[in-house]
Design an enzyme around this catalytic site. Structure first.
Site, mmCIF file in Angstrom:
data_model
loop_
_atom_site.group_PDB
_atom_site.id
_atom_site.type_symbol
_atom_site.label_atom_id
_atom_site.label_comp_id
_atom_site.label_asym_id
_atom_site.label_seq_id
_atom_site.Cartn_x
_atom_site.Cartn_y
_atom_site.Cartn_z
ATOM 1 N N SER A 140 3.072 -2.057 10.434
ATOM 2 C CA SER A 140 4.511 -1.999 10.781
ATOM 3 C C SER A 140 5.289 -3.281 10.498
ATOM 4 O O SER A 140 6.214 -3.631 11.237
ATOM 5 C CB SER A 140 4.692 -1.575 12.244
ATOM 6 O OG SER A 140 4.297 -0.229 12.390
ATOM 7 N N HIS A 178 -9.801 1.360 4.422
ATOM 8 C CA HIS A 178 -8.548 1.500 5.184
ATOM 9 C C HIS A 178 -8.796 2.464 6.358
ATOM 10 O O HIS A 178 -9.539 3.438 6.220
ATOM 11 C CB HIS A 178 -7.430 2.019 4.273
ATOM 12 C CG HIS A 178 -6.092 1.952 4.937
ATOM 13 N ND1 HIS A 178 -5.686 2.890 5.855
ATOM 14 C CD2 HIS A 178 -5.094 1.039 4.853
ATOM 15 C CE1 HIS A 178 -4.478 2.559 6.299
ATOM 16 N NE2 HIS A 178 -4.098 1.432 5.707
ATOM 17 N N GLY A 228 2.801 -1.196 4.365
ATOM 18 C CA GLY A 228 2.833 0.237 4.033
ATOM 19 C C GLY A 228 4.265 0.716 3.865
ATOM 20 O O GLY A 228 4.886 0.548 2.815
ATOM 21 N N ASN A 262 0.863 -1.174 0.000
ATOM 22 C CA ASN A 262 0.000 0.000 0.000
ATOM 23 C C ASN A 262 0.905 1.231 0.000
ATOM 24 O O ASN A 262 1.504 1.562 1.018
ATOM 25 C CB ASN A 262 -0.891 -0.035 1.264
ATOM 26 C CG ASN A 262 -1.764 1.187 1.391
ATOM 27 O OD1 ASN A 262 -1.829 2.023 0.489
ATOM 28 N ND2 ASN A 262 -2.450 1.298 2.528
ATOM 29 N N GLU A 265 -5.830 -4.918 10.488
ATOM 30 C CA GLU A 265 -4.833 -3.872 10.719
ATOM 31 C C GLU A 265 -5.161 -3.135 12.022
ATOM 32 O O GLU A 265 -5.973 -2.209 12.013
ATOM 33 C CB GLU A 265 -4.846 -2.870 9.557
ATOM 34 C CG GLU A 265 -4.467 -3.475 8.228
ATOM 35 C CD GLU A 265 -3.789 -2.458 7.330
ATOM 36 O OE1 GLU A 265 -2.638 -2.677 6.957
ATOM 37 O OE2 GLU A 265 -4.411 -1.418 7.033
HETATM 38 P P1 PGA Z 1 2.533 0.288 7.722
HETATM 39 O O1 PGA Z 1 1.107 0.498 6.995
HETATM 40 O O2 PGA Z 1 3.114 -1.009 7.200
HETATM 41 O O3 PGA Z 1 3.336 1.485 7.321
HETATM 42 O O4 PGA Z 1 2.259 0.219 9.191
HETATM 43 C C1 PGA Z 1 0.242 -0.581 6.788
HETATM 44 C C2 PGA Z 1 -1.062 -0.081 6.201
HETATM 45 O O5 PGA Z 1 -1.544 0.975 6.589
HETATM 46 O O6 PGA Z 1 -1.646 -0.725 5.306
#
Ligand code: PGA
Length: 264
Positions: A221, A101, A242, A15, A174
């Site tokens: 993360s 999201h 992300g 993403n 998430e």
């Molecule tokens: P992140 O984002 O890996 O930067 O925590 C994940 C997401 O929001 O899909």
């Protein structure tokens, strides 16, 4: 032949959020081309911003990587200024669409009624697989409401939906507090939350549809440093990535680690 979208195959989804310009998206897609030859077609998805989808698709066309959109509207066509419909993202080359999201829930005030409408629109668009995001916030977690929140979000987004035999839905768990924080969930806690999701899907759709038509993936993360703790966990069929997806080498390390475990 087993379909690439079969629930048995793991999937890793990037993403890119609103973090890259068109030029940066093109550069990253070109970088990815060099790293992605090892992947099975369709096991890796990248979701650029709407403006970049067509160019990124052109670059990744003959690679195993497929494209998704970061959002989609619930109508196919009409006077909806600023919105983009499922059939439009399909026409641009997308095979997936992220829906609901938590950043959209926060900044655009999207609620699960809207998410439900979006899910229905995507399921009515042959060729696009929805990725429905759910997850509790920090306060809900601290006050032991996580299980209730997850069940409620699943019921609101998926209630009354019936799936055709070949339709897939990806549920992305998430936890909001883990997104972009640099602190992923503990793997045991992810297994627990995924179990709640799995049991809820069993309850809503029956165990067969729950196993055949759904994947449950984790996001928040994830990086190449910790991904090894998330491969081979029960009911974790993939990842939504992300920050770590913005560098081709880092993202491919994450994807390789996760997808290697599909082969076992
Ligand atoms: P992140 O984002 O890996 O930067 O925590 C994940 C997401 O929001 O899909």
């Amino acid at each position: 032949m087993e379909s690439v979208k079969s629930s048995k195959n793991k999937i890793v989804i990037a993403n890119w959020k609103m973090k890259l310009s068109l030029k940066e998206s093109i550069d990253l897609a070109n970088d990815l081309k060099n790293y992605c030859k090892v992947f099975k077609k369709g096991s890796v998805v990248v979701c650029p911003n709407f403006m970049s989808i067509i160019e990124v698709k052109k670059i990744l066309k003959d690679t195993p990587i497929v494209i998704g959109s970061q959002d989609v509207f619930w109508e196919q066509q009409g006077a909806y200024t600023g919105e983009v419909s499922p059939s439009m993202v399909l026409e641009a080359g997308c095979e997936y669409a992220i829906i609901g999201h938590s950043e959209r829930r926060k900044y655009m005030l999207e609620n699960y009624e809207m998410i439900h409408q979006k899910l229905k629109a995507v399921l009515n668009t042959d060729g696009i697989t929805p990725i429905v995001c759910i997850g509790e916030n920090e306060d809900e977690r601290k006050t032991d409401r996580r299980d209730f929140v997850l069940v409620h979000q699943l019921q609101q987004s998926l209630g009354g939906i019936s799936l055709l035999e070949n339709q897939q839905v990806i549920i992305a768990y998430e936890p909001i507090w883990a997104i972009g924080s640099g602190i992923a969930i503990e793997p045991e806690e992810a297994v627990y939350a995924h179990k709640i999701i799995k049991l809820t899907l069993n309850d809503m759709f029956g165990p067969q549809v729950s196993s055949n038509n759904f994947k449950i993936i984790y996001g928040g993360s994830i990086s190449s440093k910790i991904v090894k703790d998330f491969v081979d966990l029960e009911n974790i069929d993939g990842l939504l990535v992300g920050g770590a997806s913005l560098n081709a080498e880092e993202f491919c390390k994450v994807a390789k680690a996760m997808l290697a475990s599909s082969k076992k």
